[in-house]
Design a protein around this motif. Structure first.
Motif, mmCIF file in Angstrom:
data_model
loop_
_atom_site.group_PDB
_atom_site.id
_atom_site.type_symbol
_atom_site.label_atom_id
_atom_site.label_comp_id
_atom_site.label_asym_id
_atom_site.label_seq_id
_atom_site.Cartn_x
_atom_site.Cartn_y
_atom_site.Cartn_z
ATOM 1 N N LEU A 1 -0.462 7.939 5.047
ATOM 2 C CA LEU A 1 -1.061 9.228 5.379
ATOM 3 C C LEU A 1 -0.410 9.886 6.598
ATOM 4 N N LEU A 2 0.391 9.108 7.349
ATOM 5 C CA LEU A 2 1.007 9.649 8.559
ATOM 6 C C LEU A 2 2.473 9.999 8.369
ATOM 7 N N LYS A 3 2.951 9.936 7.129
ATOM 8 C CA LYS A 3 4.336 10.364 6.866
ATOM 9 C C LYS A 3 4.359 11.886 6.873
ATOM 10 N N GLY B 1 -0.171 7.799 -6.236
ATOM 11 C CA GLY B 1 -0.947 8.818 -5.545
ATOM 12 C C GLY B 1 -2.231 8.256 -4.963
ATOM 13 N N GLU B 2 -2.828 9.021 -4.065
ATOM 14 C CA GLU B 2 -4.021 8.523 -3.373
ATOM 15 C C GLU B 2 -5.227 8.319 -4.298
ATOM 16 N N PRO B 3 -5.523 9.221 -5.252
ATOM 17 C CA PRO B 3 -6.708 9.001 -6.097
ATOM 18 C C PRO B 3 -6.670 7.670 -6.851
ATOM 19 N N GLU B 4 -5.517 7.332 -7.430
ATOM 20 C CA GLU B 4 -5.405 6.068 -8.150
ATOM 21 C C GLU B 4 -5.542 4.882 -7.193
ATOM 22 N N PHE B 5 -4.947 5.021 -5.997
ATOM 23 C CA PHE B 5 -5.071 3.945 -5.014
ATOM 24 C C PHE B 5 -6.540 3.744 -4.646
ATOM 25 N N ARG B 6 -7.273 4.831 -4.422
ATOM 26 C CA ARG B 6 -8.685 4.717 -4.027
ATOM 27 C C ARG B 6 -9.520 4.060 -5.120
ATOM 28 N N VAL C 1 0.827 -1.206 0.000
ATOM 29 C CA VAL C 1 0.000 0.000 0.000
ATOM 30 C C VAL C 1 0.868 1.266 0.000
ATOM 31 N N PRO C 2 1.920 1.366 0.853
ATOM 32 C CA PRO C 2 2.776 2.550 0.784
ATOM 33 C C PRO C 2 3.407 2.749 -0.588
#
Length: 209
Positions: free
Chosen positions: A140-142, A73-78, A65-66
């Motif tokens: 998200l916590l980096k 990027g987050e949009p593609e991951f979602r 996941v990282p």
């Protein structure tokens, strides 16, 4: 069914599974709430298969996941997450643990509503911080201020998580205890007589993911 036992009786379990039908029990909530640990225990109690959407995403993409966050990027991951969860929901009854952001997607929420019973594991900030600080795999916590990030996520996501079918508070307790409370909430929601469950010897630090 009044006596406590390590797992629900066959009769009680069968009644709950019958009421569930082809639906999945879907855990939602922030990172660190215990969705995977509690989900596995509930699956064991009910003799149901357990699936973790993040693990399935990593399996199909052959990336962590990282790594997916960093590369696409987050949009593609979602978008990938949504496709995977929609596919997994076709396989109920089962217990399914989802990533913290999955339930924020309106189409994913609709699919979970249609094919599952959603359970929000609600945790307070201090508990979440204690748990996520032990792991380095939270994209998200980096951030220099992970507590601030978590507070912001709680503000954004908790009102949406609150639309889940069930809300079960989680805390620093044995995973069997929390899982038993989830099963009791499921029974009440599905109109099934409460199933007696027992809790044996797990440590609180097992409830982390």
């Amino acid at each position: 069914m009044n006596a406590l036992s390590p797992n629900p009786t066959d009769e009680g379990r069968a009644a709950l599974i019958e009421a569930l039908g082809s639906r999945s029990i879907v855990f939602v909530g922030l990172m660190g709430a215990g969705k995977t640990a509690i989900g596995r225990k509930v699956a064991t109690m009910l003799s149901l298969p357990f699936m973790d959407s993040d693990q399935e995403i990593e399996s199909v993409s052959r990336m962590t996941v990282p790594e997916l966050f960093e590369r696409y990027g987050e949009p593609e991951f979602r978008a990938l997450e949504q496709r995977v969860i929609l596919r997994l929901l076709e396989n109920g009854p089962q217990v399914l643990s989802t990533g913290g952001g999955a339930f924020m997607n309106a189409q994913t929420r609709e699919a979970i509503s249609a094919h599952g019973v959603s359970v929000w594991l609600k945790a307070d900030l201090d508990l979440l911080m204690e748990r996520v600080s032990k792991k380095q795999n939270r994209p998200l916590l980096k951030n220099p201020d992970p507590r601030g990030v978590l507070e912001k996520l709680m503000g954004e996501r908790y009102p949406v998580y609150a639309t889940a079918d069930l809300t079960v508070p989680t805390r620093d307790d044995r995973k069997e205890i929390i899982a038993g409370e989830v099963v009791a909430a499921l029974c009440a929601h599905l109109g099934v007589e409460a199933i007696a469950t027992g809790a044996t010897g797990a440590t609180t630090d097992e409830v982390q993911s």
